[in-house]
Design a protein around this motif. Sequence first.
Motif, PDB file in Angstrom:
ATOM      1  N   ASP A 100      50.701  -8.370  29.986  1.00  0.00           N
ATOM      2  CA  ASP A 100      51.228  -8.035  28.663  1.00  0.00           C
ATOM      3  C   ASP A 100      51.296  -9.317  27.839  1.00  0.00           C
ATOM      4  O   ASP A 100      52.113 -10.194  28.125  1.00  0.00           O
ATOM      5  CB  ASP A 100      52.615  -7.405  28.787  1.00  0.00           C
ATOM      6  CG  ASP A 100      53.167  -6.902  27.469  1.00  0.00           C
ATOM      7  OD1 ASP A 100      52.626  -7.267  26.407  1.00  0.00           O
ATOM      8  OD2 ASP A 100      54.143  -6.126  27.494  1.00  0.00           O
ATOM      9  N   TYR A 144      51.885  -7.733  35.881  1.00  0.00           N
ATOM     10  CA  TYR A 144      52.114  -6.850  34.734  1.00  0.00           C
ATOM     11  C   TYR A 144      51.541  -7.545  33.501  1.00  0.00           C
ATOM     12  O   TYR A 144      52.208  -8.377  32.878  1.00  0.00           O
ATOM     13  CB  TYR A 144      53.599  -6.579  34.548  1.00  0.00           C
ATOM     14  CG  TYR A 144      54.271  -5.855  35.690  1.00  0.00           C
ATOM     15  CD1 TYR A 144      53.612  -4.866  36.413  1.00  0.00           C
ATOM     16  CD2 TYR A 144      55.602  -6.152  36.027  1.00  0.00           C
ATOM     17  CE1 TYR A 144      54.243  -4.195  37.449  1.00  0.00           C
ATOM     18  CE2 TYR A 144      56.232  -5.477  37.055  1.00  0.00           C
ATOM     19  CZ  TYR A 144      55.558  -4.501  37.767  1.00  0.00           C
ATOM     20  OH  TYR A 144      56.189  -3.839  38.796  1.00  0.00           O
ATOM     21  N   ARG A 172      53.985  -1.928  22.094  1.00  0.00           N
ATOM     22  CA  ARG A 172      53.360  -3.224  21.828  1.00  0.00           C
ATOM     23  C   ARG A 172      51.840  -3.096  21.761  1.00  0.00           C
ATOM     24  O   ARG A 172      51.184  -3.762  20.953  1.00  0.00           O
ATOM     25  CB  ARG A 172      53.776  -4.237  22.896  1.00  0.00           C
ATOM     26  CG  ARG A 172      55.234  -4.670  22.786  1.00  0.00           C
ATOM     27  CD  ARG A 172      55.508  -5.909  23.601  1.00  0.00           C
ATOM     28  NE  ARG A 172      55.423  -5.679  25.033  1.00  0.00           N
ATOM     29  CZ  ARG A 172      56.447  -5.322  25.805  1.00  0.00           C
ATOM     30  NH1 ARG A 172      57.644  -5.107  25.260  1.00  0.00           N
ATOM     31  NH2 ARG A 172      56.303  -5.159  27.103  1.00  0.00           N
ATOM     32  N   ALA A 182      60.260   1.273  30.295  1.00  0.00           N
ATOM     33  CA  ALA A 182      59.495   0.035  30.489  1.00  0.00           C
ATOM     34  C   ALA A 182      58.032   0.228  30.105  1.00  0.00           C
ATOM     35  O   ALA A 182      57.419  -0.663  29.502  1.00  0.00           O
ATOM     36  CB  ALA A 182      59.609  -0.427  31.943  1.00  0.00           C
ATOM     37  N   ASP A 192      52.581 -10.044  25.148  1.00  0.00           N
ATOM     38  CA  ASP A 192      53.832 -10.276  24.423  1.00  0.00           C
ATOM     39  C   ASP A 192      55.049 -10.410  25.329  1.00  0.00           C
ATOM     40  O   ASP A 192      56.174 -10.469  24.851  1.00  0.00           O
ATOM     41  CB  ASP A 192      54.073  -9.134  23.422  1.00  0.00           C
ATOM     42  CG  ASP A 192      52.989  -9.069  22.368  1.00  0.00           C
ATOM     43  OD1 ASP A 192      52.590 -10.135  21.881  1.00  0.00           O
ATOM     44  OD2 ASP A 192      52.546  -7.954  22.039  1.00  0.00           O
ATOM     45  N   ASP A 193      54.834 -10.435  26.651  1.00  0.00           N
ATOM     46  CA  ASP A 193      55.960 -10.517  27.581  1.00  0.00           C
ATOM     47  C   ASP A 193      55.694 -11.649  28.563  1.00  0.00           C
ATOM     48  O   ASP A 193      54.750 -11.598  29.343  1.00  0.00           O
ATOM     49  CB  ASP A 193      56.123  -9.188  28.318  1.00  0.00           C
ATOM     50  CG  ASP A 193      57.410  -9.137  29.133  1.00  0.00           C
ATOM     51  OD1 ASP A 193      58.079 -10.188  29.253  1.00  0.00           O
ATOM     52  OD2 ASP A 193      57.740  -8.059  29.649  1.00  0.00           O
ATOM     53  N   THR A 194      56.509 -12.683  28.520  1.00  0.00           N
ATOM     54  CA  THR A 194      56.334 -13.849  29.393  1.00  0.00           C
ATOM     55  C   THR A 194      57.296 -13.834  30.574  1.00  0.00           C
ATOM     56  O   THR A 194      57.423 -14.834  31.285  1.00  0.00           O
ATOM     57  CB  THR A 194      56.537 -15.142  28.588  1.00  0.00           C
ATOM     58  OG1 THR A 194      57.850 -15.134  28.006  1.00  0.00           O
ATOM     59  CG2 THR A 194      55.486 -15.271  27.481  1.00  0.00           C
ATOM     60  N   THR A 195      57.973 -12.721  30.821  1.00  0.00           N
ATOM     61  CA  THR A 195      58.897 -12.615  31.948  1.00  0.00           C
ATOM     62  C   THR A 195      58.141 -12.820  33.263  1.00  0.00           C
ATOM     63  O   THR A 195      57.065 -12.256  33.473  1.00  0.00           O
ATOM     64  CB  THR A 195      59.567 -11.232  31.971  1.00  0.00           C
ATOM     65  OG1 THR A 195      60.183 -10.996  30.698  1.00  0.00           O
ATOM     66  CG2 THR A 195      60.613 -11.151  33.065  1.00  0.00           C
ATOM     67  N   THR A 244      57.654 -11.817  36.687  1.00  0.00           N
ATOM     68  CA  THR A 244      57.987 -10.638  37.482  1.00  0.00           C
ATOM     69  C   THR A 244      57.382 -10.748  38.880  1.00  0.00           C
ATOM     70  O   THR A 244      56.575 -11.630  39.167  1.00  0.00           O
ATOM     71  CB  THR A 244      57.465  -9.365  36.798  1.00  0.00           C
ATOM     72  OG1 THR A 244      56.039  -9.508  36.603  1.00  0.00           O
ATOM     73  CG2 THR A 244      58.135  -9.147  35.449  1.00  0.00           C
ATOM     74  N   ILE A 296      55.562  -0.981  26.565  1.00  0.00           N
ATOM     75  CA  ILE A 296      54.190  -1.474  26.597  1.00  0.00           C
ATOM     76  C   ILE A 296      53.325  -0.685  25.614  1.00  0.00           C
ATOM     77  O   ILE A 296      52.499  -1.245  24.896  1.00  0.00           O
ATOM     78  CB  ILE A 296      53.618  -1.387  28.026  1.00  0.00           C
ATOM     79  CG1 ILE A 296      54.368  -2.349  28.943  1.00  0.00           C
ATOM     80  CG2 ILE A 296      52.125  -1.701  28.035  1.00  0.00           C
ATOM     81  CD1 ILE A 296      54.009  -2.208  30.404  1.00  0.00           C
TER      82      ILE A 296
END
Length: 340
Positions: free
Chosen positions: A218, A216, A106, A99, A220-223, A225, A103
Amino acid sequence: MAGVVDHGGGVRGVEVPIPDNPLGHTLVYVVETDRGPVLVDTGWDDPASWEALGEGLAACGTSAEEVHGVVVTHHHPDHHGLSGKVREASGAWIAMHAADAAIVRRTRTGRPEQWYAYMAAKLTAAGAPEAHVAPLRVARGTLPGLAPALPDRDITPGELLPLPGRRLRAVWTPGHTPGHICLHLEERHPALREGNGRLFSGDHLLPGISPHIGLYEDPDDTTVTDPLGDYLDSLERLTRLAPAEVLPAHQHPFTDASGRVRELLAHHEARLSGLLSLLTEPLTPWQLAERMDWNRSWDRIPHGSRTIAVSEAEAHVRHLVKQGRTEPVAGSEPVAYLAV
């Protein structure tokens, strides 16, 4: 001269300074193996830090050229920063949880302006005033950790790492980062202390401070969490390990892991309860951060630390939403929250 401590049983700690940071230094651990030393973290990528690491390794009777491998607890630059230089010097492998490795990949392809734009948009959505956001809109220059070394190996939670002659098991402890790991040295404590070996805890379990638990971040990450939920669950996991001693990445080693876990669980529950008492009226994450208790008053907190504080407020609110104790106010912009 770098500070070096012999923890016994083929484990030594080296203080590697972090420039312009109140934490002072990262504790890099040198673990003897049948194939040469393996490092747990490496410290910040800075000439003075690199010099201190070299001096510390020399005091341990070795050098960067002799390092067999590097195990990175998490991707932050005060832990992973010098890993690439160590690998260049020795050909050592670098291991990290998948994980955090994602990161790193990216991050290497991103641009500073992308990060600044992302943070400006997030802070605006969190209710930050324009005076706080404006510097990010015109910011230029590099950021620390934007070109970290790519790891060679992914760490699988629960696996024994490839340290010849040692038993070092990876324990996945997300929260501070999504791929944070602790490392359980499954060997009898050299001072014969009661408990199950020793734990390299990275930033997950520190003796006197609570690690930053924010979103978190980031671009480029739209999750969506729940970092605080991850962290609290991971703390419970360490209680079951019951190590005889904890070797953290900052401050100093300590012995009562379960007691420290209880303190941290109580700290975060008190913080959640405090937020609920504030959310009797609709408040944005920025407004919550202004009202939360920090180690100094809000007007004395510098710009960068305020950004971190807002991220921590958001992480706590997100956990309250997940628990059904808070919800966003429909139609609010920037989004405000209210206790239910």
